[in-house]
Design an enzyme around this catalytic site. Structure first.
Site, PDB file in Angstrom:
ATOM      1  N   HIS A 189      25.986  24.476   4.701  1.00 56.21           N
ATOM      2  CA  HIS A 189      25.676  23.925   6.025  1.00 56.21           C
ATOM      3  C   HIS A 189      26.777  23.042   6.619  1.00 56.21           C
ATOM      4  O   HIS A 189      26.490  22.002   7.226  1.00 56.21           O
ATOM      5  CB  HIS A 189      24.362  23.149   5.981  1.00 56.21           C
ATOM      6  CG  HIS A 189      23.141  23.992   5.714  1.00 56.21           C
ATOM      7  ND1 HIS A 189      23.061  25.336   6.047  1.00 56.21           N
ATOM      8  CD2 HIS A 189      21.930  23.668   5.140  1.00 56.21           C
ATOM      9  CE1 HIS A 189      21.853  25.788   5.698  1.00 56.21           C
ATOM     10  NE2 HIS A 189      21.168  24.811   5.142  1.00 56.21           N
ATOM     11  N   HIS A 231      17.972  24.518  12.306  1.00 56.49           N
ATOM     12  CA  HIS A 231      17.289  24.407  11.013  1.00 56.49           C
ATOM     13  C   HIS A 231      15.882  23.809  11.151  1.00 56.49           C
ATOM     14  O   HIS A 231      15.446  23.018  10.300  1.00 56.49           O
ATOM     15  CB  HIS A 231      18.148  23.573  10.059  1.00 56.49           C
ATOM     16  CG  HIS A 231      18.000  23.935   8.623  1.00 56.49           C
ATOM     17  ND1 HIS A 231      16.801  23.835   7.956  1.00 56.49           N
ATOM     18  CD2 HIS A 231      18.891  24.398   7.722  1.00 56.49           C
ATOM     19  CE1 HIS A 231      16.981  24.211   6.697  1.00 56.49           C
ATOM     20  NE2 HIS A 231      18.235  24.563   6.527  1.00 56.49           N
ATOM     21  N   GLU A 253      16.001  30.812  10.057  1.00 56.90           N
ATOM     22  CA  GLU A 253      17.321  30.467  10.593  1.00 56.90           C
ATOM     23  C   GLU A 253      18.070  31.738  10.974  1.00 56.90           C
ATOM     24  O   GLU A 253      18.506  32.492  10.107  1.00 56.90           O
ATOM     25  CB  GLU A 253      18.112  29.694   9.530  1.00 56.90           C
ATOM     26  CG  GLU A 253      17.407  28.451   9.035  1.00 56.90           C
ATOM     27  CD  GLU A 253      17.783  28.094   7.598  1.00 56.90           C
ATOM     28  OE1 GLU A 253      18.960  27.811   7.341  1.00 56.90           O
ATOM     29  OE2 GLU A 253      16.903  28.123   6.721  1.00 56.90           O
TER      30      GLU A 253
HETATM   31  C1  BGC Z   1      19.056  27.026   2.466  1.00 57.41           C
HETATM   32  C2  BGC Z   1      18.317  26.392   1.316  1.00 57.41           C
HETATM   33  C3  BGC Z   1      18.428  24.903   1.444  1.00 57.41           C
HETATM   34  C4  BGC Z   1      17.835  24.502   2.781  1.00 57.41           C
HETATM   35  C5  BGC Z   1      17.885  23.023   3.045  1.00 57.41           C
HETATM   36  C6  BGC Z   1      18.428  26.577   3.725  1.00 57.41           C
HETATM   37  O1  BGC Z   1      19.109  27.112   4.814  1.00 57.41           O
HETATM   38  O2  BGC Z   1      19.090  28.423   2.363  1.00 57.41           O
HETATM   39  O3  BGC Z   1      18.819  26.817   0.070  1.00 57.41           O
HETATM   40  O4  BGC Z   1      17.771  24.249   0.403  1.00 57.41           O
HETATM   41  O5  BGC Z   1      18.516  25.168   3.811  1.00 57.41           O
HETATM   42  O6  BGC Z   1      19.133  22.537   2.916  1.00 57.41           O
END
Ligand code: BGC
Length: 368
Positions: free
Chosen positions: A114, A190, A326
């Site tokens: 991210h 998110h 997402e």
């Molecule tokens: C990821 C997860 C992660 C979550 C929160 C998602 O986009 O695929 O593995 O734990 O985001 O960070």
């Protein structure tokens, strides 16, 4: 605090200050039915989304916090934020572009997740401006990520616009970006949804349909192997509406510890701008959400790391009490030349659109 805008101008308020002393504003946009979204300038983050149930009663369907310090706390797992510069994982935080090697922060096992740690897009304060016309209300947020920020090349100018039309309970998010050097870009939102209202127990009884015949299998650190595999015959087959909890136990016993998979969306009709990606139905409230996107993939994450943190109104966010859908290019695309490219060239414009449309169903099996 339920807050429709009754056709008024978008509202702007001070939400608080970051630890570094920056002022964070929050904008409210909506339509006359009471459907409304609140977006704050830290992380271009969707803080609230008020949606009517089958009796017209509004509830906030997004996990989040009442103040900036909540968003700066350990309990914040990317709640509602704009995620990037590259959402999801980049294997071992490494990629090469035009013969140059780049190293990014490692913040998820051995991988980059991210967009990084200190200055990923969810943590910086964006500039914002609201607009209103008889067509609807919007807030447009901009941020310029300087060359080298979080290890990524190029000065990246990003705009994220949130729009609610006057005549539909729809939230449109459109992303644009330009760069002065080649760089990977993959932006998403998110949001953690619970269609019974944030703070409700689990989403295991929600029904989900995903318009995906295939997914991208991963290794044990959730990095794609490169294969595009059929969902048929697996617990990932959501081609018809399925109860989320029905098959989650066996998925929970894998490295993903629940649903945390990138689905390859079926191709859209030639004349369509967006693909129907997902339909989510909550039989209890009757709320139904349809997600449409221009993106080729969608990460379905079933809130596996939610840990009972305290959220809005001192509510507890239990394990699997929300889910994320997402829209995105596939994870680690920068290391997979066969995946749709995430590289943005100078002179080109990165463009991506996702819309979340809300309605109600009378019976749990009706996803029309
Ligand atoms: C990821 C997860 C992660 C979550 C929160 C998602 O986009 O695929 O593995 O734990 O985001 O960070």
């Amino acid at each position: 605090m339920a807050s429709g805008t009754s056709g008024a101008e978008p509202k702007v308020e001070t939400f608080g200050k970051t630890k570094a002393g920056e002022t964070v504003e929050i904008y409210t946009i909506g339509n006359e039915s009471g459907f409304a979204a609140r977006i704050m300038t830290r992380g271009a983050t969707l803080v609230n989304l008020y949606v009517p149930d089958r009796d017209g009663k509004l509830a906030d369907v997004l996990l989040g916090f009442d103040n900036v310090s909540g968003y700066e706390s350990e309990g914040n797992q990317y709640f509602g934020c704009t995620t990037g510069r590259v959402c999801n994982r980049i294997a071992r935080g490494k990629f090469s572009l035009d013969g140059k090697d780049y190293t990014l922060a490692i913040n998820n096992d051995a991988n980059h997740l991210h967009g990084g740690v200190e200055r990923s897009l969810d943590k910086v304060v964006w500039k914002a401006k609201a607009f209103s016309s008889d067509k609807g209300q919007s807030v447009r947020l901009t941020y310029t990520s300087p060359d080298g920020e979080e290890g990524y090349p190029g000065n990246l100018e990003i705009t994220v616009a949130f729009f609610i039309p006057a005549d539909r309970n729809t939230l449109n998010i459109s992303y644009k970006a330009t760069t002065d050097a080649r760089t990977p870009v993959n932006l998403t939102n998110h949001a953690y949804f619970n269609l019974s209202g944030e703070g409700s127990e689990t989403v295991l009884n929600h029904r989900l349909r995903l318009n995906a015949d295939h997914y991208t299998p991963t290794d044990d650190t959730l990095i794609p192997t490169g294969e595009i595999a059929p969902v048929e015959g697996t617990d990932l087959d959501f081609r018809t509406l399925h109860r989320i909890g029905a098959r989650i136990k066996s998925v929970g016993e894998t490295a993903a510890i629940g649903y945390d998979h990138n689905f390859v969306l079926n191709e859209r009709a030639e004349d369509a701008e967006m693909t129907l990606a997902a339909v989510l139905v909550d039989p209890a409230s009757g709320r139904r959400m349809r997600v449409m996107t221009t993106e080729p993939g969608i990460q379905f994450y079933s809130g596996n790391f939610l840990m009972g943190q305290e959220g809005k109104g001192l509510k507890t966010y239990a394990h699997r009490s929300a889910l994320c859908l997402e829209t995105q290019h596939y994870p680690d695309s920068v290391n997979h030349p066969d995946f749709p490219s995430t590289i943005l060239n100078p002179g080109d414009v990165y463009e991506s659109k996702t819309s979340y449309n809300f309605g109600v169903v009378e019976s749990q099996d009706n996803d029309k």
